[in-house]
Design a protein around this motif. Sequence first.
Motif, PDB file in Angstrom:
ATOM      1  N   VAL A   1       0.615  -1.137   0.012  1.00  0.00           N
ATOM      2  CA  VAL A   1       0.074   0.024  -0.142  1.00  0.00           C
ATOM      3  C   VAL A   1       0.840   1.167   0.331  1.00  0.00           C
ATOM      4  CG1 VAL A   1      -1.870   1.175   1.216  1.00  0.00           C
ATOM      5  CG2 VAL A   1      -1.488  -1.726   1.588  1.00  0.00           C
ATOM      6  N   SER A   2       0.654   2.477  -1.225  1.00  0.00           N
ATOM      7  CA  SER A   2       0.886   3.076  -1.023  1.00  0.00           C
ATOM      8  C   SER A   2       1.363   4.229   0.251  1.00  0.00           C
ATOM      9  CB  SER A   2       1.423   4.135  -2.103  1.00  0.00           C
ATOM     10  OG  SER A   2      -0.192   4.218  -2.582  1.00  0.00           O
ATOM     11  N   GLY A   3       1.413   5.182   0.975  1.00  0.00           N
ATOM     12  CA  GLY A   3       1.186   5.696   1.779  1.00  0.00           C
ATOM     13  C   GLY A   3       1.904   5.601   3.235  1.00  0.00           C
ATOM     14  N   SER A   4       1.094   6.443   4.294  1.00  0.00           N
ATOM     15  CA  SER A   4       1.580   5.731   5.293  1.00  0.00           C
ATOM     16  C   SER A   4       0.079   4.904   5.866  1.00  0.00           C
ATOM     17  CB  SER A   4       1.126   7.650   7.011  1.00  0.00           C
ATOM     18  OG  SER A   4      -0.185   7.823   7.093  1.00  0.00           O
ATOM     19  N   VAL A   5       0.222   4.192   7.271  1.00  0.00           N
ATOM     20  CA  VAL A   5      -0.134   3.306   7.451  1.00  0.00           C
ATOM     21  C   VAL A   5      -1.344   3.691   9.117  1.00  0.00           C
ATOM     22  CG1 VAL A   5      -0.564   0.542   7.170  1.00  0.00           C
ATOM     23  CG2 VAL A   5       0.778   1.775   5.908  1.00  0.00           C
ATOM     24  N   SER A   6      -1.651   3.114   9.057  1.00  0.00           N
ATOM     25  CA  SER A   6      -2.693   3.261  10.526  1.00  0.00           C
ATOM     26  C   SER A   6      -3.473   1.781  10.889  1.00  0.00           C
ATOM     27  CB  SER A   6      -3.975   4.362  10.477  1.00  0.00           C
ATOM     28  OG  SER A   6      -5.175   4.418   9.444  1.00  0.00           O
ATOM     29  N   ASN A   7      -3.609   2.431  12.144  1.00  0.00           N
ATOM     30  CA  ASN A   7      -4.410   1.082  12.389  1.00  0.00           C
ATOM     31  C   ASN A   7      -5.314   0.272  11.903  1.00  0.00           C
ATOM     32  OD1 ASN A   7      -2.614   0.421  14.622  1.00  0.00           O
ATOM     33  ND2 ASN A   7      -3.431   1.286  15.884  1.00  0.00           N
ATOM     34  N   GLU A   8      -6.385   1.702  11.183  1.00  0.00           N
ATOM     35  CA  GLU A   8      -7.658   0.793  10.909  1.00  0.00           C
ATOM     36  C   GLU A   8      -7.225   0.736   9.306  1.00  0.00           C
ATOM     37  OE1 GLU A   8      -6.997   4.414  12.487  1.00  0.00           O
ATOM     38  OE2 GLU A   8      -8.278   4.326  13.872  1.00  0.00           O
ATOM     39  N   HIS A   9      -6.174   0.879   8.693  1.00  0.00           N
ATOM     40  CA  HIS A   9      -6.015   0.792   7.616  1.00  0.00           C
ATOM     41  C   HIS A   9      -5.542  -0.686   7.165  1.00  0.00           C
ATOM     42  CE1 HIS A   9      -3.971   2.883   3.666  1.00  0.00           C
ATOM     43  NE2 HIS A   9      -4.340   1.427   3.544  1.00  0.00           N
ATOM     44  N   ILE A  10      -5.046  -0.752   8.278  1.00  0.00           N
ATOM     45  CA  ILE A  10      -4.429  -2.618   8.506  1.00  0.00           C
ATOM     46  C   ILE A  10      -5.606  -3.856   8.845  1.00  0.00           C
ATOM     47  CG2 ILE A  10      -3.403  -4.525   9.684  1.00  0.00           C
ATOM     48  CD1 ILE A  10      -1.157  -2.526   9.874  1.00  0.00           C
ATOM     49  N   GLY A  11      -6.742  -2.415   9.141  1.00  0.00           N
ATOM     50  CA  GLY A  11      -7.912  -3.338  10.117  1.00  0.00           C
ATOM     51  C   GLY A  11      -8.855  -3.527   8.721  1.00  0.00           C
ATOM     52  N   LYS A  12      -8.406  -2.978   7.831  1.00  0.00           N
ATOM     53  CA  LYS A  12      -9.290  -2.727   6.095  1.00  0.00           C
ATOM     54  C   LYS A  12      -8.554  -3.413   5.538  1.00  0.00           C
ATOM     55  CE  LYS A  12     -11.419   0.278   3.328  1.00  0.00           C
ATOM     56  NZ  LYS A  12      -9.992   1.111   2.327  1.00  0.00           N
ATOM     57  N   LEU A  13      -7.322  -4.100   5.586  1.00  0.00           N
ATOM     58  CA  LEU A  13      -7.119  -4.951   4.479  1.00  0.00           C
ATOM     59  C   LEU A  13      -7.471  -6.296   5.136  1.00  0.00           C
ATOM     60  CD1 LEU A  13      -3.305  -4.035   4.680  1.00  0.00           C
ATOM     61  CD2 LEU A  13      -4.521  -3.836   2.961  1.00  0.00           C
TER      62      LEU A  13
ATOM     63  N   ASP B   1      -7.604 -14.720   9.272  1.00  0.00           N
ATOM     64  CA  ASP B   1      -7.818 -15.765  10.775  1.00  0.00           C
ATOM     65  C   ASP B   1      -6.991 -14.718  11.569  1.00  0.00           C
ATOM     66  OD1 ASP B   1     -10.418 -17.037   9.907  1.00  0.00           O
ATOM     67  OD2 ASP B   1      -8.454 -18.121   8.171  1.00  0.00           O
ATOM     68  N   MET B   2      -6.525 -14.550  11.471  1.00  0.00           N
ATOM     69  CA  MET B   2      -5.214 -14.673  12.842  1.00  0.00           C
ATOM     70  C   MET B   2      -3.984 -13.357  11.498  1.00  0.00           C
ATOM     71  SD  MET B   2      -2.925 -16.880  15.331  1.00  0.00           S
ATOM     72  CE  MET B   2      -1.432 -17.249  14.046  1.00  0.00           C
ATOM     73  N   VAL B   3      -3.676 -12.609  12.698  1.00  0.00           N
ATOM     74  CA  VAL B   3      -2.297 -11.194  11.818  1.00  0.00           C
ATOM     75  C   VAL B   3      -0.874 -11.557  13.503  1.00  0.00           C
ATOM     76  CG1 VAL B   3      -1.719  -9.295  12.281  1.00  0.00           C
ATOM     77  CG2 VAL B   3      -3.856  -9.963  11.708  1.00  0.00           C
TER      78      VAL B   3
ATOM     79  N   LEU C   1      -0.993  -1.194  17.863  1.00  0.00           N
ATOM     80  CA  LEU C   1      -1.600  -2.220  16.707  1.00  0.00           C
ATOM     81  C   LEU C   1      -2.728  -3.822  17.160  1.00  0.00           C
ATOM     82  CD1 LEU C   1      -2.854  -2.980  13.965  1.00  0.00           C
ATOM     83  CD2 LEU C   1      -1.044  -3.881  13.745  1.00  0.00           C
ATOM     84  N   VAL C   2      -2.372  -4.600  18.467  1.00  0.00           N
ATOM     85  CA  VAL C   2      -3.339  -5.420  18.738  1.00  0.00           C
ATOM     86  C   VAL C   2      -4.019  -4.897  19.926  1.00  0.00           C
ATOM     87  CG1 VAL C   2      -3.059  -7.381  20.751  1.00  0.00           C
ATOM     88  CG2 VAL C   2      -0.404  -6.704  18.968  1.00  0.00           C
ATOM     89  N   ASP C   3      -4.084  -3.894  20.050  1.00  0.00           N
ATOM     90  CA  ASP C   3      -5.508  -3.731  21.082  1.00  0.00           C
ATOM     91  C   ASP C   3      -6.092  -3.257  20.393  1.00  0.00           C
ATOM     92  OD1 ASP C   3      -4.197  -1.759  23.375  1.00  0.00           O
ATOM     93  OD2 ASP C   3      -2.639  -2.692  22.390  1.00  0.00           O
ATOM     94  N   TYR C   4      -6.379  -2.953  19.204  1.00  0.00           N
ATOM     95  CA  TYR C   4      -6.874  -2.037  18.069  1.00  0.00           C
ATOM     96  C   TYR C   4      -7.695  -3.340  17.339  1.00  0.00           C
ATOM     97  CZ  TYR C   4      -9.174   0.105  13.725  1.00  0.00           C
ATOM     98  OH  TYR C   4      -9.699   0.041  12.744  1.00  0.00           O
ATOM     99  N   LEU C   5      -6.592  -4.465  16.810  1.00  0.00           N
ATOM    100  CA  LEU C   5      -7.661  -6.012  16.128  1.00  0.00           C
ATOM    101  C   LEU C   5      -8.030  -6.175  17.269  1.00  0.00           C
ATOM    102  CD1 LEU C   5      -4.411  -6.690  14.277  1.00  0.00           C
ATOM    103  CD2 LEU C   5      -6.625  -5.246  13.198  1.00  0.00           C
ATOM    104  N   LYS C   6      -7.321  -6.487  18.549  1.00  0.00           N
ATOM    105  CA  LYS C   6      -8.535  -7.636  19.505  1.00  0.00           C
ATOM    106  C   LYS C   6      -9.781  -6.950  19.673  1.00  0.00           C
ATOM    107  CE  LYS C   6      -5.417 -10.397  22.011  1.00  0.00           C
ATOM    108  NZ  LYS C   6      -3.897 -10.198  23.183  1.00  0.00           N
ATOM    109  N   GLU C   7      -9.833  -5.663  19.764  1.00  0.00           N
ATOM    110  CA  GLU C   7     -11.237  -4.796  19.941  1.00  0.00           C
ATOM    111  C   GLU C   7     -11.920  -5.284  18.781  1.00  0.00           C
ATOM    112  OE1 GLU C   7     -11.696  -0.584  20.516  1.00  0.00           O
ATOM    113  OE2 GLU C   7      -9.894  -1.189  21.942  1.00  0.00           O
TER     114      GLU C   7
ATOM    115  N   PRO D   1      -7.898 -12.818  16.520  1.00  0.00           N
ATOM    116  CA  PRO D   1      -6.528 -13.126  16.708  1.00  0.00           C
ATOM    117  C   PRO D   1      -5.754 -12.143  16.327  1.00  0.00           C
ATOM    118  CG  PRO D   1      -8.339 -14.520  15.648  1.00  0.00           C
ATOM    119  CD  PRO D   1      -8.413 -13.475  14.954  1.00  0.00           C
ATOM    120  N   VAL D   2      -4.735 -11.852  17.299  1.00  0.00           N
ATOM    121  CA  VAL D   2      -3.422 -11.380  16.611  1.00  0.00           C
ATOM    122  C   VAL D   2      -2.443 -11.853  17.702  1.00  0.00           C
ATOM    123  CG1 VAL D   2      -4.310  -9.105  17.646  1.00  0.00           C
ATOM    124  CG2 VAL D   2      -2.686  -8.575  16.585  1.00  0.00           C
ATOM    125  N   VAL D   3      -1.009 -11.786  17.287  1.00  0.00           N
ATOM    126  CA  VAL D   3      -0.159 -12.430  17.951  1.00  0.00           C
ATOM    127  C   VAL D   3       0.787 -11.148  18.494  1.00  0.00           C
ATOM    128  CG1 VAL D   3       2.195 -13.822  17.746  1.00  0.00           C
ATOM    129  CG2 VAL D   3      -0.021 -14.275  16.616  1.00  0.00           C
ATOM    130  N   GLY D   4       1.141 -11.103  19.783  1.00  0.00           N
ATOM    131  CA  GLY D   4       1.627 -10.020  20.377  1.00  0.00           C
ATOM    132  C   GLY D   4       1.426  -9.694  21.269  1.00  0.00           C
TER     133      GLY D   4
END
Length: 432
Positions: free
Chosen positions: A48-60, A67-69, A81-87, A91-94
Amino acid sequence: MRILVIGSGGREHAIAWKISQSKIVSKVYVFPGNAGIDVDNQLIRIQVSGSVSNEHIGKLVNENNIDMVVIGPEGFLVTGLVDYLKEKGLPVVGPTKAVAALEGSKIFSKVFMRDNGIPTANFEIFYDYEKACDYIKGSKFPIVIKANGLAGGKGVFVVETEEDALRTLHHIMKERTLGEAGSSVVIEEFMAGFEVSFIVLTDGRNIVRFPICQDYKNLSDSGKGPNTGGMGAHYPLPFLNENMLSKFEEEIVRPVLRGVENMGHVYKGFLYCGLMVSESGEARVLEFNCRLGDPETQLLMLLMKGDLLPLLEKACREDEFSLSEVTTEFWHQKAGLCVVASAKGYPGEARKGDVIEVNSHIEDLPDIKVFHSGTEILDGNLITSGGRVLTISGIGESKDVLRNVVYKKMSQVKFDGKHYRNDIGLTEIREK
Ligand code: AMP
Ligand code: GLY
């Protein structure tokens, strides 16, 4: 399972490569990855070009039905990022942001160690430049000055003289060469001994120990040159034995898990303990990282015979503690070695765009693997695009045999400005 690995280094290439061999994986995506991901048929790169936010990764994650990050680098952990995805129920490792402060702030980490009785170097904390200067003037040398915040491995200085120390402090706190990371510092006692990377995976209660290895931090042979992110690693370390490892687990890892629990959190994910081990086998903590090491991972993933994915899956289950110990068969009973090739200028500003030629037979031996870091493809050419360019890793019967093979392979990689250490696996590294 569909897995997303986040990061662009050799560590993430190695994690993704290992996961792609799992019995329970269907697709492995890597974001933002490197050219090594592009050329590997088993892996899918997301750019992805440009800066990447937690929301951006959530969209990906949503778009690709992940199933898991698995998060490689510390930056994403420290910014939550872990807090954001867990919310979002993913499942996210970290570890979560509050826990990742163990890596993100040297001050937090040192105070945590003191409060939890974890052995480490004596230290003082300074928010004020003048007070830090006064402290330096009364110190016995060498001492170690550490910028509080994340500085990509460039925020720690072992200084030999008062003049050197004052100059370093000025750079960090006044000139702010490391930015906000240098608004406060830890000044600590210098520790002598053998430095080792002790990495575990945990669900907060159960621990899977990874083979304890050693990373070569300086740029050049015999520990010369500036500190880097790591120029190579080797395993095993004959000066360690099982009793010592159990002791490190009881005296360091367990207190971390308990301390985090006392903070009202659970430590889930990788915990990397950088340890200084004395001649008599006592370990003190240099630093905690809340992730796997780079280049240690490029070695550990080859040493791992079993399936990584079920372990990761268990290590991130909320409110569950189902991670179980692995048997010795989980690991190859072999020696391991990895050597990093870096670009001109590293660890300073690294030159980009040098064309890399790699012999097409470089991976023709089963136990040898090339993991990419700072690489891209431009007009059909593989080019350098970062400080550490690639790592050649191998496992084998002995380090001597491996050194021959890995270094022969290293000579089959060519680019202008290429640099690597010649002494990986030759000696155990020791701080005098
Ligand atoms: P850190 O990021 O805190 O692990 O520091 C980076 C590197 O600096 C370590 O890997 C060690 O080689 C060195 N170092 C850090 N703290 C100390 C210490 N107290 N004594 C000796 N060497 C240290
Ligand atoms: N190789 C050291 C680190 O990953 O922090």
